[in-house]
Write an enzyme that holds these catalytic residues in place. Sequence first.
Site, PDB file in Angstrom:
ATOM      1  N   GLU A   1       1.049  -0.883  -0.126  1.00 35.06           N
ATOM      2  CA  GLU A   1       0.309   0.106  -0.592  1.00 35.06           C
ATOM      3  C   GLU A   1       0.810   1.225   0.478  1.00 35.06           C
ATOM      4  OE1 GLU A   1      -2.044   0.776   3.536  1.00 35.06           O
ATOM      5  OE2 GLU A   1      -3.542   1.328   2.528  1.00 35.06           O
TER       6      GLU A   1
ATOM      7  N   ASP B   1      -3.974  11.391   9.190  1.00 37.52           N
ATOM      8  CA  ASP B   1      -2.683  10.071   9.459  1.00 37.52           C
ATOM      9  C   ASP B   1      -2.192  10.562  10.699  1.00 37.52           C
ATOM     10  OD1 ASP B   1      -2.315   9.543   7.112  1.00 37.52           O
ATOM     11  OD2 ASP B   1      -1.979  10.770   5.487  1.00 37.52           O
TER      12      ASP B   1
ATOM     13  N   TYR C   1     -11.084  -2.949   4.908  1.00 34.54           N
ATOM     14  CA  TYR C   1      -9.270  -2.297   5.976  1.00 34.54           C
ATOM     15  C   TYR C   1     -10.425  -1.995   7.082  1.00 34.54           C
ATOM     16  CZ  TYR C   1      -5.572   0.255   7.065  1.00 34.54           C
ATOM     17  OH  TYR C   1      -4.188   0.626   7.459  1.00 34.54           O
TER      18      TYR C   1
END
Length: 267
Positions: A49, A60, A175
């Site tokens: 990824e 993030d 995910y």
Amino acid sequence: MGRYGVKFSELKAKGEGAFIPFVMIGDPNPEDSLRIIQTLVDNGADAIELGVPFSDPMADGPIIQNAGLRAMESGTTVAKSFEVIAKVRAQYPDLPIGLLMYANLVFKPGLEQFYAKAKAIGVDSVLVVDVPLNEFAPFQQAARKHDIESIFIVPPNANEATIRAVAAHAEGYIYLMSRNGTTGLGKEMDQGLPQLVALIRSVTDVPIVQGFGISTPEQVSQVIKMGADGAISGSFLVSIIERYHDNVDELCSVLASAVRGLKAGTK
């Protein structure tokens, strides 16, 4: 069957889970980034990824934000990122390659143009991290037109309605976040994950890959034992790049050892 389908089937037949590392393209620079990706694959990564650096990476934590800054400071653009991906695809024709993108980078060239280019360089999947499922239809339509699979995130507090909605659209893999919040290290997995994995499994056969905060072989093993099909590690590996980025030989040696250990946790 696409590359993800083939890979997950091969691993299932061997009784293994998938190990998928995440790194930022262009960190610390495009040339060393290519060598880093090669190191990941050559030492056990079943898929990769890749992040494309973006100026406002709101999902993030500091480790991956700093990776994006290093990449941008080294001159890494979307076009340069795609050059790196094309080289990876040429070297590893069977490797599943996924991108983690922010919506602005997909919108800027236009959805059709973005996904067409992604297909041309050999990308298998795209996760657009800041577009909710109920607004994703135009992205998925363009992606499917170019045989790109769309990856969706399930948070650890997801209810059954959310899981069924994701399952109805999921491709490649789902995910599953280990915990809420931004990416990073040093936080425990949510205690309700085994029940969540079982619930997802009851409504879809799309593979489940768990990420966020995974940094040890023991954590990878725990993920596989609770029923997930694979594990993603990002911040841990990116922190190694941050620590050793001035010495690429040492960096790749440390990364190689880390990846071999994490992959061992899938067996």
